[in-house]
Design an enzyme around this catalytic site. Structure first.
Site, PDB file in Angstrom:
ATOM      1  N   GLY B  49       5.362  17.909 -29.661  1.00 35.21           N
ATOM      2  CA  GLY B  49       5.578  16.705 -29.229  1.00 35.21           C
ATOM      3  C   GLY B  49       5.229  16.525 -27.897  1.00 35.21           C
ATOM      4  N   LYS B  66      11.884  15.413 -23.390  1.00 36.91           N
ATOM      5  CA  LYS B  66      10.864  16.050 -24.301  1.00 36.91           C
ATOM      6  C   LYS B  66      11.247  15.406 -25.745  1.00 36.91           C
ATOM      7  CE  LYS B  66      10.365  20.936 -25.738  1.00 36.91           C
ATOM      8  NZ  LYS B  66      10.647  22.346 -25.284  1.00 36.91           N
ATOM      9  N   ASP B 159       9.744  33.792 -23.893  1.00 31.96           N
ATOM     10  CA  ASP B 159       8.491  33.050 -23.868  1.00 31.96           C
ATOM     11  C   ASP B 159       8.397  32.573 -22.546  1.00 31.96           C
ATOM     12  OD1 ASP B 159       5.913  31.850 -24.716  1.00 31.96           O
ATOM     13  OD2 ASP B 159       6.761  30.012 -25.115  1.00 31.96           O
TER      14      ASP B 159
END
Lengths: 189, 317
Positions: B49, B66, B159
């Site tokens: 997104g 977000k 990550d």
């Protein structure tokens, strides 16, 4: 019926070679346990001990027992790790401490809690339709997903935190460890 | 925090509640109970997104939103969102992006964050690294403080990369973001094999070690540290990252990584001698180089922890 064997568990023998959990790194162990303890006693993350009397009007403790017992079977059917089962029951109790629910929707709460716990904990969580199927399609996907959103809101998205299972780790005695797992699962009922 | 969730009347039916909670309307506005967020700028576009910079219509507060779209409303909230939100709820720290609100709708969710200026990858690109030694040190220290906090809260980020590290420009404060791949560690679960991004992925993950732990985040921090020095990903362009790692640091042996020969994949790698890292990372102070080597230690068991790294001589002043 509680299972005679513990749910799928990390290869115990392997982790027993050293006394500590291979994934819990040593420098943080005391920090982690301190944090878990803090979370465990936080009243906003605990279910009420007497919600069946205080909050609920249409259900009783027996029905909760039947639901948990059934969820044990669901967890077995879909090969879920035991953390997922413990999380599911914790979500159910926290939800029911805040919302009155009709007995018709109790099983829906059960599968949606397990769906959420799977999404939080499993590598490959079962699909929504698996959870519909296991209820003999008593509920459809929309209902399961709606209940999921309901649980997320009630729990304020706080899905982590310790369960009994979190503390069941470091033992060097297999028999003792399995007994602990058995007692922990009994305590869910 | 999260007042909107408590404001909702639970006796309404769910659908009406969701509608009340968020109505994404026209004119680039996120409506929220009569108030709305005006979109000022699209900060980032990803596969999940978009991230917008927005201003609240009533308070004038600047936030970052977000917006994560769901593939199919019938799967409910995706597990990456379930994890990201519930983990961020547990993490409140100056070096971790703070989640202010969650606005859910049927097919997407809006996560409202404190405002974010730019990510470290842009900073590195625009400035060809982080050349000022004191800023570089400060960035690394803040990243390590954030990572130590996560690990002490039983959470692996998995990550870490410059794109997921944001900078508050005015105060030069680092904010670790993007917990979509993060998870609690220490459970029974064997962890998935393939996080994080290949350039920042630790050697034990390439070797399919399923019991990886906090060390994978520290490896990524090492890669980011090196990238701040040389201005580009330390492994450079390669299709075999593990080979590139061994070329730089030398192929490990039982001596410096006990158990390495047990990994089935290990046998196929050539034997390299380690490069001279002081030439590779020229411009880095000797203490920094020493710390970098400890972060890029091949054996995860001997790799430095975030906690210990913060006590390193590099941070003495």
């Amino acid at each position: 019926r509680v299972r005679k064997r513990p749910t799928k568990s990390k290869p115990v023998t392997e982790s027993n070679n050293n006394t500590s959990d291979p994934q819990l790194c040593a420098p943080y162990i005391s920090d982690i346990y301190e944090y878990l303890r803090k979370m465990e006693v936080d009243p906003s993350k605990r279910p009420l001990a007497d919600y069946v009397q205080k909050v609920q009007s249409d259900m009783n403790a027996n029905m909760r027992g039947v639901l948990v017992d059934w969820l044990v079977e669901v967890a077995e059917e879909y090969n879920l790790v035991s953390d997922t089962l413990f999380f599911s029951v914790s979500y159910i109790d926290r939800f029911l401490s805040r919302n009155a629910l009709s007995r018709q929707n109790l099983q829906l709460l059960g599968v949606s809690s397990m769906l959420l716990a799977s999404k939080y904990e499993e590598i490959k969580p079962p699909e929504v339709e698996n959870f519909c199927y296991i209820t003999d399609n008593t509920y459809n996907k929309e209902e399961v997903v709606e209940m999921e959103a309901d649980i997320l809101k009630t729990l304020n998205f706080e899905l982590g935190g310790p369960t009994v299972k979190t503390f069941l780790r470091h033992t060097s005695n297999l028999q003792f460890e399995f007994l602990c797992y058995y007692l922990a699962e009994l305590s869910l009922l | 925090m999260a007042e909107e969730i408590d404001d909702i009347d639970y006796t309404d039916n769910l659908f009406m509640r969701l509608l009340q909670c968020t109505l994404c309307g026209q004119n680039n506005r996120f409506n929220y109970e009569g108030f709305s967020y005006k979109i000022l700028q699209t900060i980032e576009e990803g596969i999940y997104g978009r991230v917008y910079r927005c201003r609240h219509s009533a308070t004038g507060d600047i936030v970052a939103i977000k917006q994560i779209k769901f593939d199919d409303e019938k799967i409910g909230v995706p597990s990456s969102v379930v994890r990201e939100v519930s983990l961020l709820r547990a993490l409140q720290h100056v070096n971790i992006v703070s989640l202010l609100k969650v606005l859910t709708k049927e097919t997407y969710v809006n996560l409202v964050f404190e405002p974010l200026d730019q990510d470290l990858s842009h900073y590195i690109r625009d400035n060809r690294g982080v050349q000022d030694p004191s800023i570089r040190k400060s960035f690394l220290r803040q990243i390590l403080v954030g990572v130590a906090y996560c690990h002490a809260h039983k959470i692996l980020h998995r990550d870490l990369k410059p794109k997921n590290i944001w900078i508050d420009n005015s105060r030069m404060i680092i904010k670790i973001a993007d917990f979509g791949l993060a998870r609690e560690f220490g459970g029974d679960m064997l962890l998935t094999r393939y996080p994080p991004n290949r350039y920042y992925r630790a050697p034990e993950v390439f070797l399919h070690c399923q019991h990886y732990s906090s060390g994978i985040d520290l490896w990524s921090v090492g890669c980011i540290f090196g990238e701040m020095v040389i201005g580009r990903p330390i492994l450079g362009d390669t299709c075999d990252e593990l080979d590139a790692i061994f070329r730089m640091l030398g192929t490990p042996s039982e001596e410096n990584w006990p158990g390495i020969t047990q990994f089935p994949l290990f046998g196929s790698y050539a034997i390299y001698n380690p490069m001279d890292l002081s030439t590779v990372f020229s411009g880095l102070e000797p203490e920094g180089l020493e710390l970098l080597k400890m972060l890029l230690c091949l054996d995860p068991k001997r790799r430095i922890s975030a906690e210990t790294a913060l006590k390193h001589a590099y941070f003495k002043d």
